[in-house]
Scaffold this motif. Structure first.
Motif, PDB file in Angstrom:
ATOM      1  N   PHE A 585       0.903  -1.303  -0.090  1.00  0.00           N
ATOM      2  CA  PHE A 585       0.023  -0.001   0.040  1.00  0.00           C
ATOM      3  C   PHE A 585       0.983   1.203  -0.065  1.00  0.00           C
ATOM      4  O   PHE A 585       0.672   2.001  -0.937  1.00  0.00           O
ATOM      5  CB  PHE A 585      -1.108   0.095   1.142  1.00  0.00           C
ATOM      6  N   HIS A 586       1.940   1.319   0.876  1.00  0.00           N
ATOM      7  CA  HIS A 586       2.688   2.341   1.053  1.00  0.00           C
ATOM      8  C   HIS A 586       3.472   2.758  -0.323  1.00  0.00           C
ATOM      9  O   HIS A 586       3.639   3.916  -0.588  1.00  0.00           O
ATOM     10  CB  HIS A 586       3.686   2.303   2.215  1.00  0.00           C
ATOM     11  N   SER A 588       2.719   2.134  -3.200  1.00  0.00           N
ATOM     12  CA  SER A 588       1.617   2.607  -4.284  1.00  0.00           C
ATOM     13  C   SER A 588       1.438   3.882  -4.045  1.00  0.00           C
ATOM     14  O   SER A 588       0.783   4.780  -4.939  1.00  0.00           O
ATOM     15  CB  SER A 588       0.536   1.745  -4.318  1.00  0.00           C
ATOM     16  N   TYR A 589       1.004   4.172  -2.629  1.00  0.00           N
ATOM     17  CA  TYR A 589       0.409   5.459  -2.156  1.00  0.00           C
ATOM     18  C   TYR A 589       1.598   6.559  -2.615  1.00  0.00           C
ATOM     19  O   TYR A 589       1.503   7.580  -2.702  1.00  0.00           O
ATOM     20  CB  TYR A 589       0.118   5.568  -0.813  1.00  0.00           C
ATOM     21  N   LYS A 591       3.480   6.952  -4.893  1.00  0.00           N
ATOM     22  CA  LYS A 591       3.848   7.132  -6.325  1.00  0.00           C
ATOM     23  C   LYS A 591       5.336   7.456  -6.746  1.00  0.00           C
ATOM     24  O   LYS A 591       5.300   8.211  -7.543  1.00  0.00           O
ATOM     25  CB  LYS A 591       2.802   8.645  -6.434  1.00  0.00           C
ATOM     26  N   MET A 604      -3.811  -1.015  -4.073  1.00  0.00           N
ATOM     27  CA  MET A 604      -3.301  -0.604  -2.935  1.00  0.00           C
ATOM     28  C   MET A 604      -4.279  -0.439  -1.793  1.00  0.00           C
ATOM     29  O   MET A 604      -3.889  -0.732  -0.782  1.00  0.00           O
ATOM     30  CB  MET A 604      -2.711   0.864  -3.253  1.00  0.00           C
ATOM     31  N   TRP A 605      -5.654  -0.255  -2.006  1.00  0.00           N
ATOM     32  CA  TRP A 605      -6.692  -0.249  -1.087  1.00  0.00           C
ATOM     33  C   TRP A 605      -6.882  -1.693  -0.544  1.00  0.00           C
ATOM     34  O   TRP A 605      -7.069  -1.817   0.846  1.00  0.00           O
ATOM     35  CB  TRP A 605      -8.011   0.659  -1.574  1.00  0.00           C
TER      36      TRP A 605
END
Length: 1097
Positions: A585-586, A588-589, A591, A604-605
């Motif tokens: 997730f991190h 992807s978040y 970016k 990611m979610w």
């Protein structure tokens, strides 16, 4: 012979980059060459970017040699008869091949490798400087790299060859996705739960909720599997499994904390699985009444023997361990198949009495709903089952031993989850469709005609188990853990399956723990554990880690209460799963452009949901174990953060720092500046920060945790040399600031002159609202010995700062700021000390070798004396240099350079606030007093006023300062600023400016005009007369400063402003000199005449 990569070809301005140059390599046989050309025109290379069918290398060849080249391309080999396309020693036309005869190379994987890569050698591409400058110079600088590229060596295709060669040479064993990941994951997921607990779980929860429990556990592992796959396919994966994935994604803080507890969890898991195996063996011994001592001690004995055997298999090498895993998997699969076969074999009366009736719709319907007993509920049953779903990282944990981790981990892990989930659901449904919940085991408990029955499915099948409602029974799903053995076609195979499941899981954990621990130790995050980083043999086996894991497992087998420790182990695994999901997730978040996983089936979610789900499951299984896990992880996280390991893995945490900083900077641009939020944001012209530490220290004192501080350096001189020197020193100087805990940035520019460089810095430094508003420079102490241009540049910088509406601070200390000479001497002494230590090491080594070789005492003594003589000579050299530099090593200068680092004792900061500049002159000293080092200093205010209004002026100033909420110790009104200075003081000033005066009034007009043109920087008589009153004031102020502030810790004084183009540079420097001479450290401050203080709320 002419080469087409010679400098004249490259420097030809008319040459086309894709043009074909045909070069006749034979100078002595021109006739043959002409005949060739005449008989058969040459074959030119086509440069095409559209024809994909001819995308391979285009080769030119001599007439009649087509067959040889076709053979070369088809076989991929160069025979003696074939011609190499780059061979320049044969009679052939040499044709340029794009990217192989230029300094600028074509894309190649070898340029992107890490240093020390095991899959191929790293190549260094030519630097931008090499391809940007003239070619002749390039060749002189970096011949090797140019030749490598020009000759087309080490092409991208060599990677496989290098890898194969290394594998053949060392005998390295690498596994594919089946043996390396799929087999391991299946064996680790399938545990004893499958054989001795799954029937009880489906009995309690029923078929419906039982399947939901299995699917819920699978959801956690599947999401984690998807996240693992995404991370594993985002670049090359080395050994270390979960630790490697987490640490490279989230950084060493998370990776180091989870890596240690994950390795420990695997080590203790070995004990858990071995004890499970030992308990099964003891049960068999008990049935046959052949116990050795008693149950507890027999478990210890069998467990110890088992761990020793497993350790032997592991130490023997990964190949033997993999073979053992395959054999255990075959046994396990046979055992599972044996159960399914048993469900369709017609049952007998004995099995019916124990509740087994083959497939019956009535039993399926009865067992579909839940029947929780003994205080059990959905989550408690789920907590018991969930450990059966763990083990999905067994393949990832040996990532360093996989042929292609990027492909193997996603494929093997996800397929293992699918197969094991289907098996769990299949066994659960089949068992619940064949066996009733309660059975007595008495074959006489049949239904007699006329007898009333409780209406259960057993009644309809002819058996009455109604008494189980009032008294405990020993059989059925709810009471008998050996249901699978009873149902199976051949009972001992289930026992073999239990042995296989426990031993395979123990073996997988025994391999995983040392591998993960070794990877953690190699990264040297915990300095004390580096001993365990060493590997042995062809597979770099962590033998030391195996021994440590063995000791931990033995300790828990012999002394630990596993029923207490088991929930903590499960929570350790879940914490790892949670962080893997959070890592995905991190990343992807954040970016980051570097986040490009080849595995696309993730979200990611969903990964964030998986992380939260893992945390929730931790509390469901055991809330106190979850708290212990979080506490340990938090402690390790804080420890690693405090130690700050020197690693840079490009983690998503770094990427998120950047994103947050960028968002904050952009958000700040939308906020209008307000006087209440004003803070000094300084450009400090320190040069290299280590050269003028005192200037940096005083600036850092009022900007630390409060405002921006940029240490700036201007390189002047030949542009090429300046840029090269500047680029090479940027990182080093920023690192110095970080190492010395200076919260400042370093910036440098190359310019034609010092003033031009500072202009660039003043205009371009900063970002958005984080732009400098104050310039801090040191006083130019050597201005009288400097050239006119240097003085002009220095004063020009002050004018430029005012032009750009920046505040100005000039700092002066008695010893000056530049300590470059001191640093140079220190560096020389350090080098000599290193040489001395190296010499001592050589002496010790020689002594050791002499004693070891057994040379006679005479020669040994002579050798030692000879070396000692060298040592004495070296020491005398050091002493000579120390005495030689004792004058240069100015102790006062060194002490002065650190004076602002020390805590200031009780004293005063004297503020001579003579002119209202917006409040910067009063704000800077106020900020100093709220710092630790300056908090014992009181503020004394000095300002000008009238003799007959002293008390009123004091009240006005006190009122103003109280409104600004600035505490002060005293206010002094100076009434005699404008009187003439003493004759001695004025005489000193006149003598100081004498060399820079023009004295045009003593000369005729023609001579005076000529002198003005030749030396426009000199002070004219007219100018001196025009600014006589101002000159008097500067001299008088120094007298007053000597009188009132000689004992102050620091003086802050309003900086006089010289009108641009009116006051000459030397006159202004004379004002600053006389104003600040023979005083304690002094800050001459002038704001930009915009308010920096307010009394409004």
């Amino acid at each position: 012979m002419s080469m087409n990569n010679s400098p004249n070809v490259f420097l030809d301005p008319n040459a086309n980059r894709f043009q074909v140059n045909i070069i006749n390599e034979s100078h002595d046989n021109s006739e043959t060459s002409q005949e060739d050309v005449g008989s058969d025109p040459p074959h030119y290379e086509e440069t095409s970017f559209t024809d994909e069918t001819h995308n391979r290398l285009r080769i030119s060849y001599r007439p009649g040699k087509r067959e040889l080249y076709d053979n070369f391309l088809q076989n991929g080999e160069k025979t003696e008869a074939s011609l190499h396309p780059y061979d320049t020693h044969t009679k052939m036309y040499y044709l340029q091949t794009f990217g192989h005869n230029t300094v600028d190379p074509v894309p190649k994987i070898d340029y992107y490798r890490n240093t020390g890569s095991v899959s191929g050698n790293k190549l260094s591409r030519p630097s931008l400087l090499e391809i940007h400058e003239q070619l002749a110079k390039n060749i002189a600088v970096s011949t090797g790299s140019v030749e490598r590229v020009a000759n087309g060596e080490s092409s991208a295709g060599d990677e496989t060859a290098v890898s194969k060669e290394e594998e053949n040479k060392t005998g390295l064993v690498k596994f594919g996705w089946v043996k390396g990941v799929l087999v391991r994951c299946m064996l680790n997921i399938w545990g004893v739960m499958l054989f001795i607990r799954l029937s009880w779980i489906v009995g309690q929860a029923g078929i419906g909720l039982g399947v939901i429990i299995i699917l819920l556990a699978t959801m956690v592992t599947s999401i984690t599997g998807l996240s693992t796959s995404a991370i594993a396919t985002n670049g090359f994966v080395r050994g270390g499994g979960a630790y490697y994935l987490i640490s490279r994604s989230l950084g060493p803080e998370f990776g180091g904390s989870i890596g240690l507890i994950f390795a420990f969890a695997n080590a203790v898991a070995v004990a858990m699985y071995v004890v499970g195996f030992a308990e099964t063996v003891v049960e068999l011994l008990k049935e046959s009444a052949t116990l050795m001592v008693d149950e507890s001690n027999d478990i210890r004995i069998i467990g110890t023997i088992t761990v020793v055997c497993l350790l032997g298999i592991s130490v023997a090498g990964m190949e033997w361990e993999a073979k053992a895993q395959v054999i255990l998997l075959v046994v396990l699969l046979v055992a599972i198949a044996n159960f399914f076969i048993g469900t369709v074999i017609p049952t007998n009366n004995e099995k019916k009495a124990r509740g087994f009736f083959n497939y019956q719709a009535s039993i399926f319907a009865e067992n579909f709903g839940p029947d929780f007993r003994s205080g059990e509920g959905f989550f408690s049953v789920f907590a018991i089952f969930f450990p059966a779903a763990t083990g999905i990282l067994a393949g990832a944990n040996i990532s360093g031993d996989l042929k292609d981790p990027q492909s193997a981990i996603p494929k093997g892990t996800m397929l293992a989850i699918l197969i094991t989930t289907v098996a769990y659901i299949g066994v659960a449904i089949c068992a619940a469709s064949c066996v009733v919940r309660d059975a007595t085991g008495n074959i006489n408990d049949t239904v007699v005609p006329g007898m009333s029955c409780n209406g259960s499915s057993a009644c309809s099948l002819g058996y009455d188990f109604s008494r189980c409602a009032s008294q405990p029974c020993d059989y059925g799903l709810m009471n008998n853990f050996q249901v699978m053995s009873m149902v199976s076609g051949f009972g001992p195979l289930i026992t073999a399956g239990i042995f296989s499941a426990t031993l395979s899981s123990a073996l997988a954990s025994l391999v995983s723990a040392p591998k993960v621990f070794q990877a953690l130790c190699k990264d040297n995050i915990y300095k004390g554990l580096h001993f365990f980083a060493k590997g042995y043999g062809k597979n770099n086996e962590p033998i030391r880690g195996y021994v440590l894991t063995f000791v931990i497992a033995m300790a828990f087998i012999l002394i630990a209460e596993l029923n207490t420790i088991a929930p903590i182990i499960s929570n350790f695994f879940l914490a790892s799963y949670a962080l893997i999901n959070f890592s995905c997730f991190h990343a992807s978040y954040a970016k980051s452009p570097g986040w490009r996983p080849a595995f696309r089936y993730y979200n990611m979610w969903v990964s964030l949901f998986g992380a939260l789900l893992c945390c929730g499951v931790m509390f469901v299984i055991n809330w106190w174990a979850a708290l212990i896990t979080y506490a340990i992880e938090l402690f390790l996280y804080i420890y690693v953060t405090y130690k700050k390991p020197e690693v840079n893995w490009g983690s998503s945490t770094q990427a998120l720092y950047y994103i947050n900083a960028l968002d904050s900077a952009l958000a700040l641009t939308t906020v209008e500046d307000h006087v209440k939020n004003f803070r000094p944001q300084c450009i400090a012209l320190t040069g290299a920060p280590m050269i003028r530490p005192a200037l940096l220290d005083i600036t850092h004192t009022f900007t630390k945790n409060n405002g921006l501080c940029i240490c700036c350096e201007v390189y002047t001189g030949p542009r090429k040399l300046c840029v090269k020197e500047m680029n090479s020193g940027m990182a080093k100087k920023q690192d110095w600031l970080t190492k010395n805990k200076r919260k400042a940035f370093y910036a440098a520019v190359a310019a034609e002159s010092f003033r031009d460089g500072v202009k660039s810095l003043l205009q371009a430094s900063g970002l958005g609202r984080m732009k400098p508003n104050t310039l801090v420079i040191g006083f130019k102490k050597d201005w009288r010995n400097a050239t006119a241009t240097q003085v002009e540049n220095y004063v020009g910088v002050i004018h430029d700062a005012f032009d750009f509406e920046l505040g100005m601070i000039i700092v002066r200390i008695s010893q000056g700021f530049d300590i470059s000479q001191v640093l140079q001497v220190q560096e020389e002494l350090e080098k000599l000390e290193q040489e001395r230590l190296a010499l001592e090491a050589t002496i010790k080594e020689n002594d050791f070798e002499e004693g070891k070789s057994g040379i006679c005492g005479f020669f040994r003594k002579a050798s030692t004396l000879n070396i000692s003589r060298h040592e004495t000579k070296k020491e005398s050299t050091i002493n000579t240099i120390q005495s030689m530099h004792v004058g240069e090593f100015n102790q006062k200068l060194l002490e002065a350079s650190t004076q602002f680092k020390k805590k200031q004792g009780k004293g005063t900061i004297d503020i001579w606030w003579l002119f209202d500049d917006g409040g910067l002159t009063i704000l800077i000293p106020y900020i100093l007093t709220i710092r630790k080092k300056w908090k014992n200093c009181k503020l004394r205010i000095f300002t000008g006023g009238k003799v007959n209004r002293i008390e009123e002026e004091k009240l006005v100033m006190a009122s103003l300062l109280s409104k600004f909420r600035i505490k002060f110790a005293d206010i002094n009104i100076i009434c005699d600023i404008n009187i003439k200075p003493h004759k001695e003081s004025w005489k000193f000033f006149e003598e100081m400016i004498e060399p820079y005066r023009l004295h045009e009034s003593c000369k005729d007009i023609t001579t005076a005009e000529k002198l003005k043109r030749e030396t426009p920087w000199k002070i004219t008589d007219a100018e001196l007369e025009a600014f006589k009153e101002k000159s008097y004031r500067q001299v008088r102020l120094n007298e007053l400063l000597q009188e009132h502030s000689r004992a102050a810790n620091l003086i802050v004084l309003s900086l006089p402003v010289a009108r641009k183009g009116v006051v000459s540079d030397y006159l202004y420097m004379a004002w600053l000199e006389i104003l600040s001479k023979n005083l304690p450290p002094i800050l001459m401050v002038r704001g930009n005449h915009k308010n920096v203080l307010t009394f409004y709320s």
